[in-house]
Design a protein around this motif. Structure first.
Motif, mmCIF file in Angstrom:
data_model
loop_
_atom_site.group_PDB
_atom_site.id
_atom_site.type_symbol
_atom_site.label_atom_id
_atom_site.label_comp_id
_atom_site.label_asym_id
_atom_site.label_seq_id
_atom_site.Cartn_x
_atom_site.Cartn_y
_atom_site.Cartn_z
ATOM 1 N N TYR A 32 -15.673 7.358 89.369
ATOM 2 C CA TYR A 32 -16.866 8.492 89.831
ATOM 3 C C TYR A 32 -16.444 9.720 89.894
ATOM 4 C CZ TYR A 32 -21.325 9.226 91.229
ATOM 5 O OH TYR A 32 -22.739 9.425 91.265
ATOM 6 N N TRP A 39 -23.902 10.510 84.514
ATOM 7 C CA TRP A 39 -25.048 9.570 83.807
ATOM 8 C C TRP A 39 -25.195 8.847 84.509
ATOM 9 C CZ3 TRP A 39 -20.592 9.128 79.319
ATOM 10 C CH2 TRP A 39 -20.573 9.750 78.270
ATOM 11 N N ILE A 40 -24.515 8.586 85.573
ATOM 12 C CA ILE A 40 -25.120 7.320 85.913
ATOM 13 C C ILE A 40 -26.441 7.810 87.106
ATOM 14 C CG2 ILE A 40 -24.910 5.855 88.425
ATOM 15 C CD1 ILE A 40 -22.348 5.226 86.920
ATOM 16 N N LYS A 44 -30.214 6.585 86.940
ATOM 17 C CA LYS A 44 -31.018 6.133 87.973
ATOM 18 C C LYS A 44 -32.235 6.861 88.412
ATOM 19 C CE LYS A 44 -28.255 4.375 91.800
ATOM 20 N NZ LYS A 44 -26.907 4.143 92.310
ATOM 21 N N LEU A 55 -23.504 3.369 78.208
ATOM 22 C CA LEU A 55 -22.488 2.452 79.129
ATOM 23 C C LEU A 55 -22.844 1.549 79.150
ATOM 24 C CD1 LEU A 55 -24.152 4.847 82.245
ATOM 25 C CD2 LEU A 55 -21.821 4.537 81.446
ATOM 26 N N GLN A 95 -30.862 -0.809 87.300
ATOM 27 C CA GLN A 95 -29.865 0.079 85.899
ATOM 28 C C GLN A 95 -29.138 -1.090 85.757
ATOM 29 O OE1 GLN A 95 -30.570 1.561 89.681
ATOM 30 N NE2 GLN A 95 -28.612 1.253 90.608
ATOM 31 N N ASP A 159 -23.134 -1.034 89.265
ATOM 32 C CA ASP A 159 -23.161 0.424 88.282
ATOM 33 C C ASP A 159 -22.224 1.590 89.201
ATOM 34 O OD1 ASP A 159 -24.828 1.609 90.618
ATOM 35 O OD2 ASP A 159 -25.946 2.322 89.864
ATOM 36 N N VAL A 160 -21.971 1.373 90.661
ATOM 37 C CA VAL A 160 -20.976 1.460 90.564
ATOM 38 C C VAL A 160 -20.360 1.064 92.230
ATOM 39 C CG1 VAL A 160 -20.144 3.859 92.865
ATOM 40 C CG2 VAL A 160 -21.479 4.259 90.763
ATOM 41 N N VAL A 187 -19.218 0.340 86.282
ATOM 42 C CA VAL A 187 -19.141 1.493 85.643
ATOM 43 C C VAL A 187 -18.255 2.390 86.380
ATOM 44 C CG1 VAL A 187 -19.984 3.971 84.633
ATOM 45 C CG2 VAL A 187 -21.200 1.888 84.220
ATOM 46 N N CYS A 188 -17.937 2.823 87.347
ATOM 47 C CA CYS A 188 -17.624 3.539 87.791
ATOM 48 C C CYS A 188 -16.825 3.372 89.322
ATOM 49 C CB CYS A 188 -17.984 5.008 88.714
ATOM 50 S SG CYS A 188 -18.623 5.976 87.013
#
Length: 195
Positions: A32, A39-40, A44, A55, A95, A159-160, A187-188
């Motif tokens: 992260y 971007w996240i 969001k 992404l 998301q 996303d995370v 993503v992260c």
């Protein structure tokens, strides 16, 4: 499936930082950090939908590269971390759903956004410890499979991943319904606030 190359759970420090997980594999695009964190946040909180497409494209390339380089077993179905209907109505989108719709087309795996339902609304998990997150997530997800369509290996999109609590609770619910293996693709990875 054993020790999968590219699986972040093979890293002792990461494995130790994600206690009590029930998913089998973890693949993340990035820590992260910039620019992914920004971007996240833009996606969001500012509704920047073009960021979701970017992404998802990056996630699909990373997943395909990981799959071919490390010869991982293919997944049967993609699901996304659901948000409660109240939050969906407030925000206007989920998301993880946006990422999953693009990703499914790119990697040619079916996506179903109706299998997982978040039946309870919870307060934001941001800043909460792993123990508190796990406590807040007990019995908030429903899984809807028919006996004929239970996939063996599910790819769960988020996303995370911070403590792994959400992914673990979803994985636990999926496995109670007969899923054998769950791979989390996010993503992260953010390992802050782990307890």
């Amino acid at each position: 499936m054993g020790n999968v190359q590219g699986d972040l759970l093979n890293w002792p420090a990461i494995n130790k930082s994600l206690p009590k997980i029930t998913f089998d594999h973890l693949i993340c695009l990035s820590p992260y950090t910039a620019p992914f964190g920004q971007w996240i946040s833009q996606l969001k909180y500012q509704g920047r939908f073009e960021v979701a497409k970017l992404l998802a494209e990056l996630l699909s390339h990373h997943y395909i590269k990981n799959r071919f380089e490390h010869q991982t077993v293919d997944v049967d179905l993609i699901v996304s971390v659901p948000i409660h209907i109240n939050k969906w109505q407030q925000r206007g989108f989920n998301q993880a759903h946006l990422l999953s719709t693009v990703l499914a087309k790119k990697i040619a795996v079916p996506y179903d956004n109706k299998i997982l339902v978040r039946k309870k609304s919870t307060t934001s998990q941001v800043g909460q410890s792993g123990n508190l997150r796990r406590k807040n997530l007990i019995n908030i997800f429903n899984v809807h499979f028919t006996q004929k369509n239970i996939p063996e290996h599910v790819l769960l999109i988020d996303d995370v991943v911070t403590t792994g609590a959400t992914a673990s609770e979803i994985s636990r619910c999926l496995k109670l319904k007969g899923v054998k293996r769950v791979t989390v693709l996010a993503v992260c990875l953010s390992l802050a606030n782990i307890n």
